[in-house]
Design an enzyme around this catalytic site. Sequence first.
Site, PDB file in Angstrom:
ATOM      1  N   ASP A  98       0.870  -1.174   0.000  1.00  0.00           N
ATOM      2  CA  ASP A  98       0.000   0.000   0.000  1.00  0.00           C
ATOM      3  C   ASP A  98       0.912   1.230   0.000  1.00  0.00           C
ATOM      4  OD1 ASP A  98      -2.349   1.702   0.521  1.00  0.00           O
ATOM      5  OD2 ASP A  98      -1.441   1.905   2.506  1.00  0.00           O
ATOM      6  N   ASP A 295      -1.496  -0.555   6.194  1.00  0.00           N
ATOM      7  CA  ASP A 295      -1.629   0.042   7.528  1.00  0.00           C
ATOM      8  C   ASP A 295      -3.022   0.573   7.831  1.00  0.00           C
ATOM      9  OD1 ASP A 295      -1.427   2.219   5.684  1.00  0.00           O
ATOM     10  OD2 ASP A 295      -0.958   3.539   7.362  1.00  0.00           O
ATOM     11  N   ASP A 299      -7.079  -1.388   4.016  1.00  0.00           N
ATOM     12  CA  ASP A 299      -6.146  -2.461   3.665  1.00  0.00           C
ATOM     13  C   ASP A 299      -6.530  -3.792   4.316  1.00  0.00           C
ATOM     14  OD1 ASP A 299      -4.526  -0.667   2.230  1.00  0.00           O
ATOM     15  OD2 ASP A 299      -3.481  -0.072   4.062  1.00  0.00           O
TER      16      ASP A 299
END
Length: 373
Positions: A98, A295, A299
């Site tokens: 990410d 995080d 996600d």
Amino acid sequence: SKKAKAENFITKFARYYTPAVVIGAGLLAVIPSLVTGQWGVWVHRALIFLVISCPCALGLATPVAIMVGTGKGAEYGILIKSAESLEMLGKAQTVVLDKTGTVTEGRPRVTDIISIGITEEELLHVAASVEKPSEHPLSVAIGQAAEERELALSPVTDFTAVPGGICANLDGAAIYAGNLDYMTRCGIDTSSISNTAQTLARQGKTALYFARESRLLGLIAVADVVKPDSAAAIKTLRETGREVVLLTGDNETTAQAIARQVGVSRVIAQLLPTDKAECVEELQKEGRCTVMVGDGINDAPALARADVGLAIGAGTDIAIESADVVLMRSSLWDIVTATELSRAVIRNIRENLFWAFIYNAIGIPVAAGILYP
């Protein structure tokens, strides 16, 4: 409670090995004794046979290595939740990252304010007011910019977060805030500042548009700094034969700008939160062991879907809960450390099993009397 595959194999092996050894010892005590009449000698040999072939080394080979591996991981701030995830880490072929808060610091700052028909302060006032209920890092950046200019915020009602943006009621008017796709879905024309937005995107900045009812108020550009060690960690991952993929909700131009900074060649941009898990699933269909690192709340589905999910320790609680491994130092170098630790543990398990098997392979026939003649 989740055992590694190697441990499951040994458990199944022991189910057949142990009864076979007991039966073998019984036969060794009886058959040669009936032939030679030396009952004392062969009962003694049968007991030696049992002691030599005791499978305790096989049963300990895997859990001891995993226990030491998880302890070593904890020393480096890598918290591993299961033996299965520790084993899978070393097999990782694709590492999915990410962008915001993982590759970047996750503490973006406002860099540009482009207003249309109102002043910058008025646009920032509207933006900060509607973004205040949101916990997104970009919303926090806008709030900090308003605070620095000592702007008093107004209360909003009917706040709603949707994929790609938010909607709220401010002073009796509907305010829309979000990315370009969200503005298009809301029927708001952004062509008047499209060139400016593209220029900002090429600089690696994220543009957030704001509109009152159907009228565009302008955009606020936010930039997030890449973590100092991200590029080096990604380079190491690629040098060890792993493909690195960058996932982000940003537009393609902004995503490519960040990707160039950190050395990632494969980028999947303009994703909605629900799209990330689907992207991980598509990568898994390529037949590669896939690790997801993230995080945020958005996600969590992807972290749960991946073969191994790694959560950044500074991330949200739901991301940490969904992941198999937590990186407490929030550094991408810990991905490299975790994968190398996994490989070391697997190598240790194989060495343990080799010696457990080899001394049994030598000791059992000798105990059974192969040298007796």
